[in-house]
Design a protein around this motif. Sequence first.
Motif, mmCIF file in Angstrom:
data_model
loop_
_atom_site.group_PDB
_atom_site.id
_atom_site.type_symbol
_atom_site.label_atom_id
_atom_site.label_comp_id
_atom_site.label_asym_id
_atom_site.label_seq_id
_atom_site.Cartn_x
_atom_site.Cartn_y
_atom_site.Cartn_z
ATOM 1 N N ILE A 12 0.826 -1.207 0.000
ATOM 2 C CA ILE A 12 0.000 0.000 0.000
ATOM 3 C C ILE A 12 0.862 1.260 0.000
ATOM 4 N N GLY A 13 2.184 1.090 0.005
ATOM 5 C CA GLY A 13 3.078 2.246 -0.061
ATOM 6 C C GLY A 13 3.078 3.095 1.193
ATOM 7 N N ILE B 244 11.251 3.554 -2.037
ATOM 8 C CA ILE B 244 9.920 3.584 -2.630
ATOM 9 C C ILE B 244 10.047 4.014 -4.089
ATOM 10 N N GLU C 173 8.775 6.235 -6.650
ATOM 11 C CA GLU C 173 7.994 7.469 -6.501
ATOM 12 C C GLU C 173 6.833 7.543 -7.497
ATOM 13 N N LEU D 192 5.355 4.438 -9.171
ATOM 14 C CA LEU D 192 4.466 3.289 -8.997
ATOM 15 C C LEU D 192 3.954 3.203 -7.569
ATOM 16 N N LYS D 193 4.560 3.994 -6.649
ATOM 17 C CA LYS D 193 4.062 4.127 -5.272
ATOM 18 C C LYS D 193 4.066 2.810 -4.499
ATOM 19 N N VAL D 194 5.025 1.961 -4.780
ATOM 20 C CA VAL D 194 5.188 0.754 -3.966
ATOM 21 C C VAL D 194 6.646 0.667 -3.529
ATOM 22 N N MET D 195 6.870 -0.085 -2.447
ATOM 23 C CA MET D 195 8.223 -0.235 -1.928
ATOM 24 C C MET D 195 8.967 -1.259 -2.767
#
Lengths: 243, 325
Positions: free
Chosen positions: A107-108, A123, A125, A127-130
């Motif tokens: 969920i970032g 992260i 930046e 795709l907003k996932v770790m």
Amino acid sequence: MTQLALVIDLNVCVGCHACVTSCKEWNTSGTAGSMSDDNPYGQDPTGTFFNRVQTFEVGTYPNTETVHFPKSCLHCEDPPCVPVCPTGASYKRAEDGIVLVDYDKCIGCKYCSWACPYGAREIDEHLKVMKKCTLCVDRIYDTALPETERKPACVLACPTSARLFGDVHDPESQVSVAIRENGGYQLLPEWGTNPANHYLPRRKTRITIHEDELERVDNPLKKERRQPRPGFDEPTLDDVTSW
Amino acid sequence: MHPAFSVIFLTTLIGVGQGLFLALFTGHLYSVIKVVPMSADPQTFYGLGSLVALVFLGGGLFASFFHLGHPERAWRSAARWRTSWLSREVIVLPGFMGMLTLYGLVQYTAWNPVLTNLGPIIVDLSMVVGVLATIMAFALFLCTAMIYACIKFLQEWASPLTVVNYTLLGTASGFTLATAFAAMYAPELVRFYGIWAIIITITALFTRIASLIRNSRIKHKSTLQSAIGVRHPKVVQKAQGSMGGSFNTREFFHGKSADFLKSIKWIFLVLVFPVPVLMIMMGLSSAAFATLLVAFAIQYVGLLAERWFFFAQANHPQNLYYQTI
């Protein structure tokens, strides 16, 4: 139980960043999606990387040494980033000990990156996932590849073979022998994370030679050598003897 | 760490909501055992008060979504409650909001059947729901604080004081708001709430200062030497592995000067503690709604600064690998 890991030989690493670029190339083209960049050709390029090479200078001039230090996820045996994940996106595989992120569940929230003392997670930046090092999990089991190429991209790319890959739980594996015989160590051991990746320290090849080994005190040749001449203002043998 | 405003608003807003409910229920309990007078219009006071608390909690929940990269997947975060305090918070927060809604409805509709009698004390439905909600309010404080306190290498946070401060600061702001709220709807309770607000605020001052002292004396376990494994007192970083910075250089440092940090510390120490206490004292003598509301507003602004400082002060060991950020 298998625990796959990298062993990085700081004695051999020349800081060429081949592992960084090959890692990015392999993983950004993979099925898991790209690793986003901003200003890749601009003034302040920034982006997502699984692996970075840092450089440290040890000592004071002129007694300095440059240490190139590649850093990626260490695939801890007790990873602090995994239990904190609220969704279970971050997990450690039981079969080979690789710590992975399920990008479809993440969920970032970045909590896992806070819980990693090594700063190994970044992260994405866009795709907003770790994201983090996967030990090229999509490559090391790929039977379509010849067996010699079933290794992480960074290991294959290293021109000086500073990166070894294998099972650190198998005492006879190349990595275990390297750790055992060359003083392999873990990073930040004080937090009990027990990283699987190990580093081999800088090593100097030295032999100890004592002075008497260079010059024999009881050299028989010395007994027959030319005797020292007396100085000009010292009396000669003729002067001190009279017959 | 880099303070994220989504998290600052989340933790402070839900703190107010939890504190306000705890204040309402404390007043309710005290009036049941007849220590304080029963509010003249309990339906409005407790019902509307619960709604106000709910608005704060909802605001905090709303703010938390801005922290997520994928808010649409937020529902997944309830999955790992066995190991993750964040997951536990995700479960307890809506659970508490539900209980609070129930409490507010029971009070507002006055549908309040008597369940049993404990001697002279009448245990009705609102009391049972209130006790359950109280347990959840404290559980929520615990979860929120433990998210930070459980990361052992963030030594500024890894302390029971983190839990104590989150609980006391949230409760203090809630009681301050309850004082103002009582000035409007139950003037006979203003004194009761005001004195509690002052007591909790002053207690929180002591525990917050205790944590400031602890943090100023902290000796960090990790060093650059243990980070890269080179035993030499002088190690200087020459390259960080990126040109324009990275996530690691942005997320783990507040990016402000030491003076700025220090000024925020004094701002929150003044705004959270002495100013509201003085204003509550002023407001108590006249039961002035406006004064008490301003006291709450000032304390809340101070709490925003307090939370910013809480995050900024934590020194993450990954910064050892990024010496110039």
